[in-house]
Design a protein around this motif. Structure first.
Motif, mmCIF file in Angstrom:
data_model
loop_
_atom_site.group_PDB
_atom_site.id
_atom_site.type_symbol
_atom_site.label_atom_id
_atom_site.label_comp_id
_atom_site.label_asym_id
_atom_site.label_seq_id
_atom_site.Cartn_x
_atom_site.Cartn_y
_atom_site.Cartn_z
ATOM 1 N N THR A 138 54.360 -19.214 73.078
ATOM 2 C CA THR A 138 53.490 -18.670 74.281
ATOM 3 C C THR A 138 54.010 -17.458 74.968
ATOM 4 N N LEU A 139 53.470 -16.389 74.859
ATOM 5 C CA LEU A 139 54.015 -15.131 75.670
ATOM 6 C C LEU A 139 53.142 -14.776 76.751
ATOM 7 N N SER A 140 53.768 -13.979 77.561
ATOM 8 C CA SER A 140 53.091 -13.560 78.937
ATOM 9 C C SER A 140 53.034 -12.113 79.093
ATOM 10 N N ASP A 143 56.941 -5.234 79.325
ATOM 11 C CA ASP A 143 56.870 -6.375 80.442
ATOM 12 C C ASP A 143 56.405 -7.777 79.739
ATOM 13 N N ILE A 144 56.493 -7.839 78.441
ATOM 14 C CA ILE A 144 56.117 -9.265 77.640
ATOM 15 C C ILE A 144 57.421 -10.206 77.777
ATOM 16 N N TYR A 145 56.981 -11.269 77.991
ATOM 17 C CA TYR A 145 58.212 -12.369 77.933
ATOM 18 C C TYR A 145 57.716 -13.876 77.172
ATOM 19 N N LEU A 146 58.912 -14.301 76.299
ATOM 20 C CA LEU A 146 58.546 -15.394 75.798
ATOM 21 C C LEU A 146 58.563 -16.773 76.759
ATOM 22 N N GLU A 147 57.349 -17.293 76.930
ATOM 23 C CA GLU A 147 57.521 -18.336 78.094
ATOM 24 C C GLU A 147 58.030 -19.844 77.467
ATOM 25 N N LYS A 148 57.559 -20.067 76.258
ATOM 26 C CA LYS A 148 57.969 -21.077 75.669
ATOM 27 C C LYS A 148 57.455 -21.224 73.911
ATOM 28 N N LEU A 160 49.172 -15.389 77.488
ATOM 29 C CA LEU A 160 48.748 -15.538 78.762
ATOM 30 C C LEU A 160 48.793 -14.406 79.733
ATOM 31 N N ILE A 161 47.997 -14.451 80.755
ATOM 32 C CA ILE A 161 48.227 -13.514 81.530
ATOM 33 C C ILE A 161 48.876 -13.610 82.769
ATOM 34 N N LYS A 162 50.059 -13.125 83.228
ATOM 35 C CA LYS A 162 50.620 -13.541 84.393
ATOM 36 C C LYS A 162 50.993 -12.521 85.157
ATOM 37 N N LYS A 163 50.423 -12.679 86.354
ATOM 38 C CA LYS A 163 50.730 -11.431 87.553
ATOM 39 C C LYS A 163 52.227 -11.391 87.782
ATOM 40 N N GLU A 164 52.465 -10.209 88.103
ATOM 41 C CA GLU A 164 53.891 -9.903 88.407
ATOM 42 C C GLU A 164 54.182 -10.368 89.671
ATOM 43 N N THR A 165 55.355 -11.209 89.831
ATOM 44 C CA THR A 165 56.060 -11.670 90.840
ATOM 45 C C THR A 165 56.584 -10.781 91.677
ATOM 46 N N LYS A 166 56.935 -11.130 93.033
ATOM 47 C CA LYS A 166 57.699 -10.081 93.558
ATOM 48 C C LYS A 166 59.150 -10.118 93.291
ATOM 49 N N LYS A 167 59.698 -8.995 92.876
ATOM 50 C CA LYS A 167 61.047 -9.212 92.243
ATOM 51 C C LYS A 167 61.834 -8.625 93.301
ATOM 52 N N GLN A 168 63.301 -9.196 92.986
ATOM 53 C CA GLN A 168 64.273 -8.620 93.918
ATOM 54 C C GLN A 168 64.483 -7.267 94.067
ATOM 55 N N LYS A 169 64.660 -6.751 95.262
ATOM 56 C CA LYS A 169 64.692 -4.971 95.195
ATOM 57 C C LYS A 169 65.809 -4.815 94.503
ATOM 58 N N PRO A 170 65.928 -3.429 93.712
ATOM 59 C CA PRO A 170 66.883 -3.112 93.132
ATOM 60 C C PRO A 170 67.877 -2.559 93.883
ATOM 61 N N VAL A 171 69.206 -2.445 93.618
ATOM 62 C CA VAL A 171 70.134 -1.647 94.338
ATOM 63 C C VAL A 171 69.764 -0.097 94.263
ATOM 64 N N LEU A 223 62.791 -1.467 66.196
ATOM 65 C CA LEU A 223 63.278 -1.040 64.820
ATOM 66 C C LEU A 223 62.199 -0.100 64.396
ATOM 67 N N VAL A 224 60.846 -0.493 64.473
ATOM 68 C CA VAL A 224 59.855 -0.090 63.923
ATOM 69 C C VAL A 224 59.016 0.983 64.925
ATOM 70 N N LEU A 225 58.740 0.396 66.048
ATOM 71 C CA LEU A 225 57.964 1.076 67.195
ATOM 72 C C LEU A 225 58.632 2.220 67.846
ATOM 73 N N ASP A 226 58.002 3.189 68.121
ATOM 74 C CA ASP A 226 58.651 4.426 68.753
ATOM 75 C C ASP A 226 58.825 3.854 70.137
ATOM 76 N N ARG A 227 59.610 4.609 71.110
ATOM 77 C CA ARG A 227 60.050 4.441 72.313
ATOM 78 C C ARG A 227 58.735 4.355 73.308
ATOM 79 N N VAL A 228 57.893 5.306 73.351
ATOM 80 C CA VAL A 228 56.579 5.261 74.098
ATOM 81 C C VAL A 228 55.675 4.085 73.571
ATOM 82 N N GLU A 229 55.662 3.739 72.274
ATOM 83 C CA GLU A 229 54.714 2.746 71.851
ATOM 84 C C GLU A 229 55.208 1.304 72.316
ATOM 85 N N TYR A 230 56.756 1.089 72.290
ATOM 86 C CA TYR A 230 57.237 -0.142 72.799
ATOM 87 C C TYR A 230 57.144 -0.279 74.172
#
Length: 489
Positions: A68-70, A56-61, A105-116, A43-50
């Motif tokens: 705790t975010l990653s 790629d920020i996630y709420l872990e718990k 937290l710093i969380k290295k990217e895991t190998k994701k499933q290859k997109p279609v 709502l507040v941030l423009d697209r580039v800033e977001y």
């Protein structure tokens, strides 16, 4: 003065159902909570800033009052904590009903499933599948990685930099620096930008870095504040990694250092900076520096360092005029994809004069009010912005203005208020009257009394005289601007 009832607008925001849960309860659906948070962020941030900071920020718990975010790297973590922490806390409070602290937290990217694969070319023979967008995506990824490694903000580009009379020369120098990156002879090296806080120095320097990496992501670019430079130097000494530190800053194509004026407090840093400067200059690498004052006004630095600061292009950036301020607001509206009536933009442009950062902050307040409910009335926005203006003006008194002018021009207050009419004293007295009239908006007779005069026409003449003198006397105009900046801070 009445303030806007922001609660009236806030009540229209849908809040998550908390039921009768105890405030200690932390059994949340993390995915649902983060979805609400990201909606508030968008709502507040423009697209580039977001996309740059939160995609790629996630709420872990959520546990024991801590969310705790990653994220993927340290630079992104530090930027979010420094620039977005309070805003992020506010969004989490709206989503959970709890006042949570934030840990990232710093969380290295895991190998994701290859997109279609949606777009591909399939040959008649068993040749490999060709993804039509692989090259484009690869280049984009390299660019994003390079600007993050360089500690650059992707929002700061030449396209988002509004050019006006206050910064035209500085912008032309910046464009020349980009053009000369591969040149054996650089037109301007080093480049030294100076100006008051919030006039666009950081934006312009980072725009240079972003454009250089856009043209060639393989170039080595570093943007750093002098404080960070000092901290890294101290850490390298403590950990006995001096060579790593020196290689990091001397093996680059473009070094950008912000807030260089603070080097005056650190003699050891001056020594290291001097050798870094020499190494880069002798190998034809580009150096860009920024300060809140000209090199000659930075105290307690060695002459050899000062002469190197002054050895290339020294360019000042002044506060924007009304037309430039209005153009900045229009560009910000375009970037955010929003439409706020020009009457509100005019109100901001006329009242927020010295800092682009303050202009953007005022606009964000108006946008937030608009998004909380119906578009507020002109009177509500005027009152809302006036709160900030009044709070700044309360810090300024006639005595403070006279004191600042006296110290800036090195003329005792007693002489300034005396009948003395020597040229220098008369000019300084006129500056004091000009600032009392234009910045504090005092009545003419009150201005006259403050500097020991009785006739209001003296004040009128002083204001006209200073405006005329500043057009021809660059040094006087610069000192008046220094006074103006000091009055409200």
């Amino acid at each position: 003065m009445d303030k806007i009832d922001v609660q009236k607008y806030a009540s229209t925001i849908p809040k998550p159902e908390t039921g009768n849960h105890s405030p200690q309860k932390t059994d949340f659906d993390n995915e649902e909570i983060w979805k609400i948070v990201t909606e508030n962020l968008r709502l507040v941030l423009d697209r580039v800033e977001y996309e740059s900071w939160f995609a790629d920020i996630y709420l872990e718990k959520i546990e024991n009052g801590v969310a705790t975010l990653s994220c993927s790297n340290e630079f992104k973590r530090e930027t979010i904590i420094k620039d977005y922490n309070k805003f992020l806390q506010s969004c989490l409070t709206k989503a959970t009903g709890q006042n949570l602290q934030i840990d990232i937290l710093i969380k290295k990217e895991t190998k994701k499933q290859k997109p279609v694969e949606r777009y591909r070319f399939v040959g008649k023979t068993e040749t490999p599948v060709v993804d039509l967008f692989t090259q484009m995506e690869g280049d984009r990824k390299k660019y994003i990685e390079s600007i993050q490694k360089a500690s650059l903000n992707p929002r700061y580009t030449f396209d988002s930099f509004v050019i006006g009379p206050n910064n035209r020369l500085a912008e032309a120098v910046a464009q020349s620096v980009v053009s000369d990156m591969d040149s054996a002879i650089k037109s301007y090296n080093p480049v030294f930008y100076y100006g008051s806080s919030g006039v666009g120095k950081t934006h312009l320097m980072q725009a240079i870095g972003n454009e250089v990496l856009k043209q060639n992501p393989k170039r080595k670019v570093i943007y750093v504040s002098i404080e960070q430079f000092l901290n890294e130097m101290i850490e390298s000494i403590r950990s006995k990694k001096n060579e790593d530190f020196r290689n990091r800053y001397r093996d680059v194509d473009l070094l950008i250092i912000d807030d260089i004026q603070f080097v005056e407090d650190y003699p050891k840093t001056q020594e290291e900076l001097f050798h870094t400067f020499n190494t880069l200059y002798q190998t034809n690498k580009q150096i860009i520096l920024a300060s809140d004052r000209a090199p000659k006004e930075i105290k307690n630095i060695t002459n050899r360092l000062r002469t190197r600061f002054e050895g290339g292009m020294v360019s000042d950036i002044q506060p924007p005029d009304y037309e430039t301020r209005f153009a900045i607001l229009k560009l910000l509206m375009t970037e955010k994809g929003l439409d706020i009536p020009d009457i509100y933009l005019d109100l901001i442009a006329k009242n927020i004069k010295n800092s682009v950062r303050e202009i953007e902050g005022a606009l964000n307040k108006v946008i937030t009010l608009a998004k909380l409910g119906e578009l507020p009335s002109y009177e509500e926005v005027a009152r809302f912005l006036q709160v900030d203006i009044d709070s700044k003006k309360k810090k300024a008194t006639p005595e403070k203005v006279v004191k600042i002018v006296s110290e800036t021009f090195n003329i005792p207050i007693k002489e300034l208020k005396s009948p003395k009419r020597t040229a220098i004293v008369a000019t300084v007295r006129q500056v004091a009257m000009y600032l009392l009239r234009t910045e504090l908006e005092m009545p003419l007779l009150d201005v006259a009394a403050t500097v020991g005069r009785k006739d209001h026409t003296t004040v009128m003449h002083a204001c006209d005289a200073i405006e005329e003198k500043m057009e021809d006397d660059w040094n006087l105009a610069e000192k008046v601007e220094i006074c103006r900046k000091e009055i409200f801070y």
